[in-house]
Design a protein around this motif. Structure first.
Motif, PDB file in Angstrom:
ATOM      1  N   GLU A  30       9.990 -17.304 -13.418  1.00 37.81           N
ATOM      2  CA  GLU A  30       8.694 -17.229 -12.746  1.00 37.81           C
ATOM      3  C   GLU A  30       8.087 -18.616 -12.635  1.00 37.81           C
ATOM      4  O   GLU A  30       8.237 -19.448 -13.529  1.00 37.81           O
ATOM      5  CB  GLU A  30       7.736 -16.302 -13.518  1.00 37.81           C
ATOM      6  CG  GLU A  30       8.069 -14.847 -13.420  1.00 37.81           C
ATOM      7  CD  GLU A  30       9.101 -14.380 -14.423  1.00 37.81           C
ATOM      8  OE1 GLU A  30       9.622 -13.285 -14.241  1.00 37.81           O
ATOM      9  OE2 GLU A  30       9.412 -15.114 -15.371  1.00 37.81           O
ATOM     10  N   ASP A  32       4.774 -18.991 -12.187  1.00 32.61           N
ATOM     11  CA  ASP A  32       3.433 -18.884 -12.736  1.00 32.61           C
ATOM     12  C   ASP A  32       3.508 -18.868 -14.264  1.00 32.61           C
ATOM     13  O   ASP A  32       4.065 -17.943 -14.850  1.00 32.61           O
ATOM     14  CB  ASP A  32       2.776 -17.597 -12.227  1.00 32.61           C
ATOM     15  CG  ASP A  32       1.343 -17.432 -12.709  1.00 32.61           C
ATOM     16  OD1 ASP A  32       0.764 -18.410 -13.232  1.00 32.61           O
ATOM     17  OD2 ASP A  32       0.804 -16.326 -12.552  1.00 32.61           O
ATOM     18  N   ALA A  35       2.228 -15.654 -15.928  1.00 29.75           N
ATOM     19  CA  ALA A  35       3.156 -14.517 -15.882  1.00 29.75           C
ATOM     20  C   ALA A  35       4.205 -14.630 -16.984  1.00 29.75           C
ATOM     21  O   ALA A  35       4.548 -13.630 -17.621  1.00 29.75           O
ATOM     22  CB  ALA A  35       3.830 -14.433 -14.513  1.00 29.75           C
ATOM     23  N   ILE A  86       4.711 -10.281 -12.147  1.00 29.30           N
ATOM     24  CA  ILE A  86       6.128 -10.592 -11.928  1.00 29.30           C
ATOM     25  C   ILE A  86       6.522 -10.268 -10.491  1.00 29.30           C
ATOM     26  O   ILE A  86       7.166 -11.083  -9.814  1.00 29.30           O
ATOM     27  CB  ILE A  86       7.008  -9.834 -12.934  1.00 29.30           C
ATOM     28  CG1 ILE A  86       6.816 -10.419 -14.334  1.00 29.30           C
ATOM     29  CG2 ILE A  86       8.477  -9.887 -12.521  1.00 29.30           C
ATOM     30  CD1 ILE A  86       7.430  -9.591 -15.435  1.00 29.30           C
ATOM     31  N   ASP A  89       5.011 -12.772  -8.070  1.00 27.19           N
ATOM     32  CA  ASP A  89       5.667 -14.076  -8.120  1.00 27.19           C
ATOM     33  C   ASP A  89       7.041 -14.039  -7.442  1.00 27.19           C
ATOM     34  O   ASP A  89       7.397 -14.956  -6.713  1.00 27.19           O
ATOM     35  CB  ASP A  89       5.800 -14.531  -9.572  1.00 27.19           C
ATOM     36  CG  ASP A  89       6.193 -15.988  -9.685  1.00 27.19           C
ATOM     37  OD1 ASP A  89       5.688 -16.804  -8.885  1.00 27.19           O
ATOM     38  OD2 ASP A  89       6.999 -16.324 -10.566  1.00 27.19           O
ATOM     39  N   TRP A  90       7.802 -12.974  -7.672  1.00 26.39           N
ATOM     40  CA  TRP A  90       9.155 -12.926  -7.143  1.00 26.39           C
ATOM     41  C   TRP A  90       9.238 -12.413  -5.713  1.00 26.39           C
ATOM     42  O   TRP A  90      10.203 -12.696  -5.009  1.00 26.39           O
ATOM     43  CB  TRP A  90      10.050 -12.086  -8.050  1.00 26.39           C
ATOM     44  CG  TRP A  90      10.458 -12.845  -9.267  1.00 26.39           C
ATOM     45  CD1 TRP A  90       9.814 -12.848 -10.469  1.00 26.39           C
ATOM     46  CD2 TRP A  90      11.565 -13.728  -9.404  1.00 26.39           C
ATOM     47  NE1 TRP A  90      10.453 -13.684 -11.343  1.00 26.39           N
ATOM     48  CE2 TRP A  90      11.544 -14.236 -10.717  1.00 26.39           C
ATOM     49  CE3 TRP A  90      12.577 -14.136  -8.548  1.00 26.39           C
ATOM     50  CZ2 TRP A  90      12.497 -15.126 -11.185  1.00 26.39           C
ATOM     51  CZ3 TRP A  90      13.529 -15.027  -9.021  1.00 26.39           C
ATOM     52  CH2 TRP A  90      13.477 -15.511 -10.323  1.00 26.39           C
ATOM     53  N   ALA A 106      14.717  -9.786 -11.920  1.00 23.38           N
ATOM     54  CA  ALA A 106      13.277  -9.991 -12.088  1.00 23.38           C
ATOM     55  C   ALA A 106      12.474  -8.870 -11.432  1.00 23.38           C
ATOM     56  O   ALA A 106      11.482  -8.396 -11.994  1.00 23.38           O
ATOM     57  CB  ALA A 106      12.868 -11.352 -11.518  1.00 23.38           C
TER      58      ALA A 106
END
Length: 130
Positions: A30, A32, A35, A86, A89-90, A106
Motif C-alpha cells: 500500500e 498510504d 492503511a 486497502i 489504495d489498490w 491485496a
C-alpha cells in the motif's frame, strides 16, 4: 464442552483474521502509510484478542458479555475501515493499473477484512440477543 453458535462465529472470525494477516504479509504494498499501520495493527491485534478469547473458552472462563460486545464493535469498525482503505489504495490509487498477483492478494485481503467486519457486527447482534 458443547460448541455454541457464538464459539463457531469467533472461530470463523479468527480464521479470517489470520488469513488477512498472511495476505497482508504477502501483499504489503500500500502507498498510504495509514492503511499499512491500520491493517497491521488490526490484523495482529485481533489475532491476539481472538486467541485469548479461545483460551478463555477452552479453560471454561468465559468473557463478560459487555467486554465481548465492546471487542466486537471495535473489531467491526476497524476491519471495515481497514478493508475500505486497502481497496481504495489498490483499486483507485497508483496500483489500479497493475493487475499482478500482489494486486489480487491485496484486493482479496481488503474484501476479507470487510467480510470479517460484517461478521463482527453479526456477532454483536447474536451476543446481545443471548
Amino acid at each position: 464442552m458443547a460448541v455454541s453458535r457464538l464459539s463457531l462465529g469467533k472461530f470463523l472470525e479468527l480464521v479470517i483474521t489470520i488469513t488477512c494477516l498472511v495476505l497482508h504479509y504477502k501483499s504489503m504494498g500500500e502507498s498510504d502509510p495509514h492503511a499499512i499501520i491500520l491493517a497491521s495493527g488490526t490484523f495482529v491485534g485481533y489475532t491476539v484478542i481472538l486467541v485469548g478469547l479461545f483460551a478463555g473458552y477452552i479453560l471454561s472462563t468465559p468473557i463478560n458479555k459487555r467486554i465481548d460486545i465492546f471487542f466486537s464493535l471495535i473489531g467491526c469498525a476497524l476491519f471495515i475501515a481497514t478493508g475500505a482503505l486497502i481497496l481504495q489504495d489498490w483499486n483507485g490509487g497508483i496500483h489500479s493499473a497493475l493487475r499482478t498477483e500482489t494486486h489480487k492478494l491485496a484486493v482479496a485481503k481488503g474484501w476479507l477484512a470487510i467480510v470479517n467486519g460484517v461478521l463482527f457486527f453479526l456477532d454483536v447482534i447474536f451476543t446481545f440477543r443471548d
